[in-house]
Design a protein around this motif. Structure first.
Motif, PDB file in Angstrom:
ATOM      1  N   ALA A   1      -1.209 -17.083   7.480  1.00 45.40           N
ATOM      2  CA  ALA A   1      -1.459 -15.816   6.785  1.00 45.40           C
ATOM      3  C   ALA A   1      -0.160 -15.066   6.525  1.00 45.40           C
ATOM      4  O   ALA A   1       0.008 -14.471   5.450  1.00 45.40           O
ATOM      5  N   ALA A   2       0.759 -15.068   7.484  1.00 45.75           N
ATOM      6  CA  ALA A   2       2.019 -14.347   7.301  1.00 45.75           C
ATOM      7  C   ALA A   2       2.827 -14.936   6.151  1.00 45.75           C
ATOM      8  O   ALA A   2       3.406 -14.203   5.333  1.00 45.75           O
ATOM      9  N   TYR A   3       2.891 -16.256   6.054  1.00 44.79           N
ATOM     10  CA  TYR A   3       3.666 -16.882   4.981  1.00 44.79           C
ATOM     11  C   TYR A   3       2.963 -16.749   3.635  1.00 44.79           C
ATOM     12  O   TYR A   3       3.611 -16.546   2.600  1.00 44.79           O
TER      13      TYR A   3
ATOM     14  N   VAL B   1       5.231  -5.098  10.124  1.00 37.34           N
ATOM     15  CA  VAL B   1       5.534  -5.527  11.490  1.00 37.34           C
ATOM     16  C   VAL B   1       4.860  -6.863  11.798  1.00 37.34           C
ATOM     17  O   VAL B   1       5.480  -7.785  12.351  1.00 37.34           O
ATOM     18  N   PHE B   2       3.597  -6.977  11.420  1.00 35.12           N
ATOM     19  CA  PHE B   2       2.865  -8.229  11.690  1.00 35.12           C
ATOM     20  C   PHE B   2       3.534  -9.402  10.980  1.00 35.12           C
ATOM     21  O   PHE B   2       3.788 -10.451  11.588  1.00 35.12           O
ATOM     22  N   ILE B   3       3.825  -9.234   9.702  1.00 41.21           N
ATOM     23  CA  ILE B   3       4.391 -10.341   8.916  1.00 41.21           C
ATOM     24  C   ILE B   3       5.767 -10.731   9.439  1.00 41.21           C
ATOM     25  O   ILE B   3       6.069 -11.921   9.635  1.00 41.21           O
ATOM     26  N   GLU B   4       6.607  -9.763   9.696  1.00 43.88           N
ATOM     27  CA  GLU B   4       7.977 -10.077  10.115  1.00 43.88           C
ATOM     28  C   GLU B   4       8.021 -10.676  11.516  1.00 43.88           C
ATOM     29  O   GLU B   4       8.845 -11.555  11.792  1.00 43.88           O
ATOM     30  N   VAL B   5       7.148 -10.203  12.396  1.00 47.41           N
ATOM     31  CA  VAL B   5       7.130 -10.766  13.748  1.00 47.41           C
ATOM     32  C   VAL B   5       6.668 -12.217  13.718  1.00 47.41           C
ATOM     33  O   VAL B   5       7.262 -13.096  14.346  1.00 47.41           O
ATOM     34  N   ILE B   6       5.596 -12.499  12.972  1.00 45.60           N
ATOM     35  CA  ILE B   6       5.079 -13.864  12.904  1.00 45.60           C
ATOM     36  C   ILE B   6       6.074 -14.784  12.217  1.00 45.60           C
ATOM     37  O   ILE B   6       6.314 -15.917  12.664  1.00 45.60           O
ATOM     38  N   ARG B   7       6.681 -14.314  11.134  1.00 49.35           N
ATOM     39  CA  ARG B   7       7.635 -15.149  10.415  1.00 49.35           C
ATOM     40  C   ARG B   7       8.963 -15.287  11.154  1.00 49.35           C
ATOM     41  O   ARG B   7       9.765 -16.168  10.844  1.00 49.35           O
ATOM     42  N   GLY B   8       9.184 -14.431  12.132  1.00 45.87           N
ATOM     43  CA  GLY B   8      10.443 -14.476  12.864  1.00 45.87           C
ATOM     44  C   GLY B   8      10.462 -15.463  14.009  1.00 45.87           C
ATOM     45  O   GLY B   8      11.497 -15.635  14.661  1.00 45.87           O
ATOM     46  N   VAL B   9       9.333 -16.112  14.296  1.00 46.25           N
ATOM     47  CA  VAL B   9       9.265 -17.082  15.399  1.00 46.25           C
ATOM     48  C   VAL B   9       8.697 -18.387  14.860  1.00 46.25           C
ATOM     49  O   VAL B   9       7.921 -18.395  13.899  1.00 46.25           O
TER      50      VAL B   9
ATOM     51  N   SER C   1       0.825  -1.199   0.000  1.00 49.36           N
ATOM     52  CA  SER C   1       0.000   0.000   0.000  1.00 49.36           C
ATOM     53  C   SER C   1       0.864   1.256   0.000  1.00 49.36           C
ATOM     54  O   SER C   1       2.005   1.261   0.479  1.00 49.36           O
ATOM     55  N   LYS C   2       0.302   2.347  -0.520  1.00 52.15           N
ATOM     56  CA  LYS C   2       0.990   3.637  -0.514  1.00 52.15           C
ATOM     57  C   LYS C   2       0.756   4.404   0.786  1.00 52.15           C
ATOM     58  O   LYS C   2       1.357   5.465   0.985  1.00 52.15           O
ATOM     59  N   MET C   3      -0.137   3.890   1.647  1.00 53.11           N
ATOM     60  CA  MET C   3      -0.397   4.542   2.927  1.00 53.11           C
ATOM     61  C   MET C   3       0.606   4.019   3.957  1.00 53.11           C
ATOM     62  O   MET C   3       0.626   2.803   4.253  1.00 53.11           O
ATOM     63  N   PRO C   4       1.466   4.869   4.497  1.00 49.91           N
ATOM     64  CA  PRO C   4       2.549   4.409   5.373  1.00 49.91           C
ATOM     65  C   PRO C   4       2.069   3.646   6.600  1.00 49.91           C
ATOM     66  O   PRO C   4       2.675   2.631   6.970  1.00 49.91           O
ATOM     67  N   ALA C   5       0.991   4.098   7.225  1.00 47.19           N
ATOM     68  CA  ALA C   5       0.546   3.451   8.460  1.00 47.19           C
ATOM     69  C   ALA C   5       0.150   1.998   8.190  1.00 47.19           C
ATOM     70  O   ALA C   5       0.551   1.077   8.912  1.00 47.19           O
ATOM     71  N   ILE C   6      -0.644   1.788   7.150  1.00 51.66           N
ATOM     72  CA  ILE C   6      -1.079   0.428   6.828  1.00 51.66           C
ATOM     73  C   ILE C   6       0.112  -0.435   6.420  1.00 51.66           C
ATOM     74  O   ILE C   6       0.220  -1.602   6.815  1.00 51.66           O
ATOM     75  N   ARG C   7       1.019   0.128   5.632  1.00 46.34           N
ATOM     76  CA  ARG C   7       2.193  -0.634   5.181  1.00 46.34           C
ATOM     77  C   ARG C   7       3.072  -1.035   6.352  1.00 46.34           C
ATOM     78  O   ARG C   7       3.519  -2.180   6.453  1.00 46.34           O
TER      79      ARG C   7
END
Length: 366
Positions: free
Chosen positions: A243-245, A197-205, A186-192
């Motif tokens: 969902a993250a993957y 953060v959600f994807i990287e945190v979930i994929r990081g554990v 997305s071009k909206m910074p907050a949503i991006r």
């Protein structure tokens, strides 16, 4: 036409000698001495493995009797173990006299999958089909209506539980993954930023840590006296993890779409969601069929980790059967061979269907 050309045209075609034909076919294997040695060694190892498996599973195997009959076997398989423990390995601790219910639920599930896999049935009616199938499966497993005794989720196990966790996790994780992939681009910074953060945190554990947190940490944040079913906690953890993957897989497909496709959609007057639904996502999802199916196969096999929350999936029921005092030390690998065969059949089936979808995409049917 010159005399030489006329004679060449009239001359009979020479067929290649059989020796030359076989030499050309076997060229990749015996083209060099090193290739020939490697091929011979691999064939010898394959023949040795097949002969050893045949002796273990057929020649020296025990097919009748009980634990005592298997104790004196000469290095062969103990197939009576599978005959005795088959229903427990497939259905777990579900009440024995009610095993027809999970069996019927599996038949309903496989029937719905079979219809869904046929391209001629691809329409919005599949939503109603799956809604009805899920309702029937829920009634069969949980009961409490139509005269069926209620069976708590703590007694669900075996193959039906594995399929339920994998199917529900991927079915609900897929649309969530699509939204996360679109949000990350997305071009909206907050949503991006939130999606990243959600994807990287979930994929990081690892998944086992998320299941552990869902089991131990989540109840600490609930009001006193409020509890959440263990199966529901495990299911939510699998949905979030899948969902993250899936989001990263879909994002790769979106990045492979040429920018001109987005511009063409805008030139046609389509707004964002129309362009994504009608033009961009269909192309992106076709590109990522192989990695998506690879993710699906991985999550189907990762359902074995739900043992951390006290649920017994198919592999865990096999392990429990092997720990039976009557068979412990007698049947060691027969259960694992059976589990490996079951996982291989379903994983290979998903892989074969993905290849069918790829061929269909290349032929332009979609």
């Amino acid at each position: 036409m010159t005399t030489t050309a006329l004679q060449a045209a009239q001359a009979p075609l020479r067929r290649p000698r059989p020796s030359a034909t076989w030499r050309r076919r076997l060229g990749p294997f015996i083209g060099t001495p090193v290739n020939a040695v490697i091929t011979a060694v691999c064939l010898a190892l394959l023949l040795w493995a097949l002969s050893a498996a045949y002796r273990w599973g057929v020649t020296n195997a025990i097919t009748e009797g009980g634990p005592q009959a298997c104790k004196g076997r000469a290095g062969g398989a103990c197939w009576p173990f599978l005959a005795t423990k088959l229903r427990f390995m497939v259905f777990g601790y579900f009440p024995y006299d009610q095993h027809w219910r999970p069996l019927a639920a599996l038949l309903v599930f496989f029937s719905a999958c079979g219809v869904t896999m046929m391209p001629r049935f691809w329409s919005r009616r599949l939503v109603g089909l799956w809604a009805g199938a899920v309702a029937v499966i829920g009634v069969l497993l949980y009961g409490g209506v139509l005269g069926l005794p209620r069976v708590e989720t703590t007694k669900w196990g075996g193959l039906p539980l594995s399929f339920m966790l994998a199917f529900v996790g991927l079915s609900l994780g897929f649309p969530l993954g699509l939204l996360l992939a679109l949000a990350r681009m997305s071009k909206m910074p907050a949503i991006r930023v939130l999606s990243i953060v959600f994807i990287e945190v979930i994929r990081g554990v690892p998944l086992i840590s998320i299941l552990f947190m869902a089991t131990v940490m989540l109840p600490l944040f609930m009001p006193e006296g409020v509890t959440i079913d263990k199966l529901l906690r495990a299911q939510v953890a699998i949905i979030i993890f899948a969902a993250a993957y899936i989001a990263e897989t879909v994002r790769g497909g979106l990045q492979a779409i040429p920018r001109g496709q987005f511009e063409a959609a805008g030139a046609l007057g389509l707004h964002y969601w129309q362009s994504m639904r009608l033009i961009v996502l269909p192309q992106a999802l076709k590109i990522v069929i192989p990695p998506l199916v690879n993710t699906f196969i991985g999550f189907f096999q990762d359902t074995t980790l739900v043992i951390i929350v006290g649920l017994l999936d198919f592999l865990d029921t096999v392990r429990s059967a092997l720990r039976d005092p009557d068979w412990q030390g007698i049947a060691v690998i027969e259960g694992y061979v059976f589990a490996a065969a079951v996982y291989f059949v379903f994983s290979y089936g998903m892989g074969a269907y993905s290849r069918f979808l790829e061929r269909r995409r290349r032929m332009g049917y979609d």
